[in-house]
Design a protein around this motif. Structure first.
Motif, PDB file in Angstrom:
ATOM      1  N   CYS A   9       0.795  -1.229   0.000  1.00  0.00           N
ATOM      2  CA  CYS A   9       0.000   0.000   0.000  1.00  0.00           C
ATOM      3  C   CYS A   9       0.828   1.279   0.000  1.00  0.00           C
ATOM      4  O   CYS A   9       0.286   2.367  -0.146  1.00  0.00           O
ATOM      5  CB  CYS A   9      -0.966   0.013   1.182  1.00  0.00           C
ATOM      6  SG  CYS A   9      -0.168   0.252   2.792  1.00  0.00           S
ATOM      7  N   GLY A  10       2.148   1.155   0.205  1.00  0.00           N
ATOM      8  CA  GLY A  10       3.017   2.331   0.176  1.00  0.00           C
ATOM      9  C   GLY A  10       3.091   3.105   1.474  1.00  0.00           C
ATOM     10  O   GLY A  10       3.757   4.131   1.551  1.00  0.00           O
ATOM     11  N   MET A  11       2.426   2.646   2.524  1.00  0.00           N
ATOM     12  CA  MET A  11       2.433   3.349   3.810  1.00  0.00           C
ATOM     13  C   MET A  11       3.838   3.360   4.401  1.00  0.00           C
ATOM     14  O   MET A  11       4.523   2.340   4.396  1.00  0.00           O
ATOM     15  CB  MET A  11       1.476   2.649   4.782  1.00  0.00           C
ATOM     16  CG  MET A  11       1.389   3.305   6.144  1.00  0.00           C
ATOM     17  SD  MET A  11       0.186   2.481   7.230  1.00  0.00           S
ATOM     18  CE  MET A  11       1.290   1.386   8.134  1.00  0.00           C
ATOM     19  N   PRO A  12       4.292   4.516   4.927  1.00  0.00           N
ATOM     20  CA  PRO A  12       5.575   4.532   5.632  1.00  0.00           C
ATOM     21  C   PRO A  12       5.494   3.612   6.851  1.00  0.00           C
ATOM     22  O   PRO A  12       4.488   3.627   7.573  1.00  0.00           O
ATOM     23  CB  PRO A  12       5.741   5.990   6.069  1.00  0.00           C
ATOM     24  CG  PRO A  12       4.786   6.769   5.229  1.00  0.00           C
ATOM     25  CD  PRO A  12       3.667   5.832   4.888  1.00  0.00           C
ATOM     26  N   LEU A  13       6.522   2.810   7.069  1.00  0.00           N
ATOM     27  CA  LEU A  13       6.508   1.846   8.163  1.00  0.00           C
ATOM     28  C   LEU A  13       7.406   2.291   9.301  1.00  0.00           C
ATOM     29  O   LEU A  13       8.504   2.790   9.082  1.00  0.00           O
ATOM     30  CB  LEU A  13       6.985   0.477   7.656  1.00  0.00           C
ATOM     31  CG  LEU A  13       6.082  -0.196   6.638  1.00  0.00           C
ATOM     32  CD1 LEU A  13       6.764  -1.432   6.072  1.00  0.00           C
ATOM     33  CD2 LEU A  13       4.750  -0.558   7.266  1.00  0.00           C
ATOM     34  N   SER A  14       6.910   2.085  10.509  1.00  0.00           N
ATOM     35  CA  SER A  14       7.726   2.308  11.706  1.00  0.00           C
ATOM     36  C   SER A  14       7.498   1.126  12.644  1.00  0.00           C
ATOM     37  O   SER A  14       6.612   0.287  12.399  1.00  0.00           O
ATOM     38  CB  SER A  14       7.347   3.628  12.383  1.00  0.00           C
ATOM     39  OG  SER A  14       5.983   3.640  12.736  1.00  0.00           O
ATOM     40  N   SER A  15       8.256   1.066  13.691  1.00  0.00           N
ATOM     41  CA  SER A  15       8.167  -0.046  14.626  1.00  0.00           C
ATOM     42  C   SER A  15       6.720  -0.244  15.081  1.00  0.00           C
ATOM     43  O   SER A  15       6.010   0.710  15.365  1.00  0.00           O
ATOM     44  CB  SER A  15       9.065   0.242  15.833  1.00  0.00           C
ATOM     45  OG  SER A  15       9.008  -0.821  16.732  1.00  0.00           O
ATOM     46  N   GLY A  16       6.288  -1.484  15.123  1.00  0.00           N
ATOM     47  CA  GLY A  16       4.936  -1.798  15.554  1.00  0.00           C
ATOM     48  C   GLY A  16       3.908  -1.789  14.436  1.00  0.00           C
ATOM     49  O   GLY A  16       2.758  -2.121  14.659  1.00  0.00           O
ATOM     50  N   GLN A  17       4.318  -1.394  13.239  1.00  0.00           N
ATOM     51  CA  GLN A  17       3.386  -1.347  12.113  1.00  0.00           C
ATOM     52  C   GLN A  17       3.672  -2.422  11.070  1.00  0.00           C
ATOM     53  O   GLN A  17       2.973  -2.497  10.071  1.00  0.00           O
ATOM     54  CB  GLN A  17       3.443   0.023  11.433  1.00  0.00           C
ATOM     55  CG  GLN A  17       2.945   1.147  12.299  1.00  0.00           C
ATOM     56  CD  GLN A  17       3.017   2.471  11.578  1.00  0.00           C
ATOM     57  OE1 GLN A  17       3.983   2.766  10.883  1.00  0.00           O
ATOM     58  NE2 GLN A  17       1.988   3.268  11.732  1.00  0.00           N
ATOM     59  N   PHE A  18       4.669  -3.248  11.311  1.00  0.00           N
ATOM     60  CA  PHE A  18       5.042  -4.273  10.342  1.00  0.00           C
ATOM     61  C   PHE A  18       4.054  -5.434  10.358  1.00  0.00           C
ATOM     62  O   PHE A  18       3.440  -5.733  11.382  1.00  0.00           O
ATOM     63  CB  PHE A  18       6.451  -4.797  10.633  1.00  0.00           C
ATOM     64  CG  PHE A  18       7.531  -3.780  10.417  1.00  0.00           C
ATOM     65  CD1 PHE A  18       7.954  -3.460   9.132  1.00  0.00           C
ATOM     66  CD2 PHE A  18       8.120  -3.133  11.485  1.00  0.00           C
ATOM     67  CE1 PHE A  18       8.953  -2.522   8.921  1.00  0.00           C
ATOM     68  CE2 PHE A  18       9.117  -2.193  11.283  1.00  0.00           C
ATOM     69  CZ  PHE A  18       9.528  -1.884  10.001  1.00  0.00           C
ATOM     70  N   GLY A  19       3.950  -6.099   9.217  1.00  0.00           N
ATOM     71  CA  GLY A  19       3.129  -7.287   9.119  1.00  0.00           C
ATOM     72  C   GLY A  19       3.784  -8.453   9.828  1.00  0.00           C
ATOM     73  O   GLY A  19       4.880  -8.344  10.380  1.00  0.00           O
TER      74      GLY A  19
END
Length: 91
Positions: A9-19
């Motif tokens: 989806c292109g969302m910027p990822l940070s800790s706690g947001q990973f699949g």
């Protein structure tokens, strides 16, 4: 550290947001909204994903410091999404 983006989806990822992978380890390619337990959470085409993401343009605008219209965002996503891992692998 280099900014990572969800490869669906292109969302910027940070800790706690990973699949998550099937074995519950972190998957750093995808966000928790797109990928859970080793599988994509929704079966959709790239164009369907773009339409889905376009619903969140106002939220993106708050964090990005820019004001894109929904149509402007769709144009940008149609250029960007074909480069993301999920869509490269499925084309």
């Amino acid at each position: 550290m280099e900014q990572k983006f969800c490869q669906s989806c292109g969302m910027p990822l940070s800790s706690g947001q990973f699949g998550s992978n099937r074995d519950q380890t972190v998957n750093e390619d995808y966000c928790m909204y797109c990928f859970k337990d080793g599988a994509f959470t929704q079966s959709m085409t790239m164009d369907e994903m773009i339409e889905h993401c376009a619903r969140f343009v106002e939220e993106f605008n708050k964090d990005a410091g820019q004001k894109l219209t929904k149509d402007e965002a769709i144009v940008q996503m149609k250029q960007y999404f074909p480069k993301l891992k999920r869509w490269v692998e499925n084309n």
